[in-house]
Design a protein around this motif. Sequence first.
Motif, mmCIF file in Angstrom:
data_model
loop_
_atom_site.group_PDB
_atom_site.id
_atom_site.type_symbol
_atom_site.label_atom_id
_atom_site.label_comp_id
_atom_site.label_asym_id
_atom_site.label_seq_id
_atom_site.Cartn_x
_atom_site.Cartn_y
_atom_site.Cartn_z
ATOM 1 N N ARG A 589 0.868 -1.171 0.000
ATOM 2 C CA ARG A 589 0.000 0.000 0.000
ATOM 3 C C ARG A 589 0.911 1.229 0.000
ATOM 4 O O ARG A 589 1.602 1.513 0.969
ATOM 5 C CB ARG A 589 -0.899 -0.025 1.241
ATOM 6 C CG ARG A 589 -1.954 1.083 1.263
ATOM 7 C CD ARG A 589 -1.691 2.050 2.385
ATOM 8 N NE ARG A 589 -2.742 3.030 2.535
ATOM 9 C CZ ARG A 589 -2.682 4.063 3.352
ATOM 10 N NH1 ARG A 589 -1.617 4.224 4.150
ATOM 11 N NH2 ARG A 589 -3.656 4.936 3.409
ATOM 12 N N SER A 590 0.939 1.937 -1.134
ATOM 13 C CA SER A 590 1.906 3.016 -1.337
ATOM 14 C C SER A 590 1.266 4.378 -1.161
ATOM 15 O O SER A 590 0.184 4.647 -1.703
ATOM 16 C CB SER A 590 2.516 2.934 -2.742
ATOM 17 O OG SER A 590 3.347 1.808 -2.862
ATOM 18 N N THR A 591 1.958 5.251 -0.428
ATOM 19 C CA THR A 591 1.618 6.668 -0.338
ATOM 20 C C THR A 591 2.929 7.445 -0.321
ATOM 21 O O THR A 591 4.008 6.869 -0.144
ATOM 22 C CB THR A 591 0.817 6.989 0.936
ATOM 23 O OG1 THR A 591 1.647 6.756 2.085
ATOM 24 C CG2 THR A 591 -0.439 6.134 1.029
ATOM 25 N N LEU A 592 2.836 8.755 -0.458
ATOM 26 C CA LEU A 592 4.050 9.568 -0.378
ATOM 27 C C LEU A 592 4.671 9.492 1.008
ATOM 28 O O LEU A 592 5.895 9.554 1.161
ATOM 29 C CB LEU A 592 3.734 11.029 -0.720
ATOM 30 C CG LEU A 592 3.722 11.403 -2.197
ATOM 31 C CD1 LEU A 592 3.380 12.885 -2.352
ATOM 32 C CD2 LEU A 592 5.050 11.088 -2.862
ATOM 33 N N ALA A 593 3.849 9.339 2.019
ATOM 34 C CA ALA A 593 4.383 9.276 3.385
ATOM 35 C C ALA A 593 5.172 8.006 3.625
ATOM 36 O O ALA A 593 6.122 7.990 4.413
ATOM 37 C CB ALA A 593 3.246 9.386 4.397
ATOM 38 N N GLY A 594 4.793 6.915 2.957
ATOM 39 C CA GLY A 594 5.497 5.652 3.154
ATOM 40 C C GLY A 594 4.694 4.479 2.644
ATOM 41 O O GLY A 594 3.523 4.625 2.248
#
Length: 666
Positions: A589-594
């Motif tokens: 599960r990808s986001t800019l935060a991590g």
Amino acid sequence: MIPEIGQFALALALMIALVQSILPVLGAARGNLLWMRSARASSIAQLVFIGIAFLALTRSFIVSDFTVANVVENSHSLKPMLYKVAGTWGSHEGSLLLWVLILAAFGAGVALLGSNIPDALKARTLSVQAWISTGFLSFLILTSNPFERIFPPPLDGNDLNPLLQDVGLAMHPPLLYFGYVGFSIVFSFAVAALIEGRVDAAWARRVRPWTLAAWMSLTAGIALGSWWAYYELGWGGWWFWDPVENVSFMPWLLGTALLHSAIVTEKRDAFKSWTILLAILTFSLSLLGTFIVRSGLLTSVHAFAVDPERGLYILGLLGVSIGGSLGLYAWRAPAMEGGGLFAPISREAGLLVNNLLLGAATGTVLFGTLYPLFMEAVVGTKISVGPPFFNAAFIPMMLPLVVVMGFGPFLSWKRADLKGIFQRLRFVAVLAGLSGLAVWYLTEGGPVLAYLSVAIAVWLLLATLREWTTRIRLFEVPFADAMRRARNMPRSSHGMTLAHAGLAVAMLGFIGSSAWKSEEIVFVQPGAEIAIAGFDVRFDGVERVQGPNYVADRGTLTVTRDGDPVTILYPERRFYLVAQSSTTESAIRSTLAGDLYASLAEPASEDTAASGAWTLRILYEPLVNFIWIGAAMLVLGGGLSLSDRRLRVGAPRRAITPAAQATPAE
């Protein structure tokens, strides 16, 4: 019949390469224009025949021609079409054929696009390129024939290594080879200049586009390989300092130094010896990587552990190429020094520091890569030089380089005003320091070096943006005027800004995902919950699913945060029936935060598998996607610079003035 056509085309390509390696360079020595210009036709012909051979091998994989041994060993009739095509370069023989195809493509590129290159220099360059082609074509035909037949043919093939059956790995080798082999043409330009005895600003201007194209491709190839390792191998890392990773990283480091050194040669007619030496060493490291990967010295996911006799052949090519070019350099280099003088504080001095640090870093990686092999060969002792050594030795050299990069674009040629630069960057330095302190305040511990590295990365990012805004005078003139100045700036300036900013962004990803990674490895049964980085992950069990050429155990993980649903992850453990091997398919599960990263390992025993109990690996990697964003910015920055009209390979055409267009009657 098609494989025989491919083999015959390779033999013709070898004969053409032999002629090209001799006739044009003799023509340059004797002033025979016809002989010199024969290099253009022979370069194109060589590309055509190698292209025919490559298409013949690709066709054999597409139609599953199991009379070809290479297809039997690396393909299967049930394999998806993408991976059938990728199987063309998934073996030692096929990847070597791709290597010589790209080698010929760069030679033909210079022949077709280098209209502004003097005939003698072009002839010598293409002859040197043909020397390299002759060596690798002979190696391919004599020891690694990709079209070897097998009779009677088996009913089906052995399949490609399951780890390589991935979109990332399908594209990774062509990009990597385009970078590796791309430096061959820069090497050829360097050797041709040594033979000619002349290196000047015009030579550096002609070399830079080819260097930039190879560097861009190598950057993309390394980033794609790192991304593949991250999501495919199941351990959640993107770099392990594996020897095969290192042999691609070393040419990248020296290629970066070469790009900057060529700028000094072009702008100030200085660093001639540096530029020539870096061109030779960069391609030499590419050849060294070829030897290490293909000699049987290493066994790796992406190494070709083959007959050591083949390694001896490559070692001979390596000795002739490196030894001959360095011998020629030792003879000619003393006569090349010259160019303008510069003060200790100047852009030239900054780029000299850049060269020294990148050269030292390359030497460190080279030592760490070769030392275990040397010890095993000499004393028979197997030792491991891994991440602790490289992190301790490499990172402290790179941080000062990043600091200098922040200053570099502000430095003037010949002599710079250091006091004035400090005044312009003092606010940037304060913000960078505060960012390091803010990260220290917000995180729950971590190494001191990580906070310092964050501050240095922010320093580079803000200093780069500050230099760009200074150039266009943003906030000093009306916004429309600033945008007009930005449009009129050379694309290479925009490219430099984007690339330097990209490195800063990637650094944030390196630091965040290394220093503040959270990891849980647990033995779970359906209904078990794991808490990590503020997420609650529930293991719902495993089901068996059928793939095109594999069966998989697919896990289901329900992710919540503070009771609110976030996502559902489906990590898999795949079993390939033909190859009789398993791979891990992570769920991310990808986001800019991590990234929240999950992978499913094999059950501890048959009994635990029957009860639904599995080993689960869950990680949270802060800022890891900044690595891929930064790498994309590096490649795009290189592309912007390459599109600059001042770096176009073709000869510039003088604009016709209105006065010249006027007729006498007017």
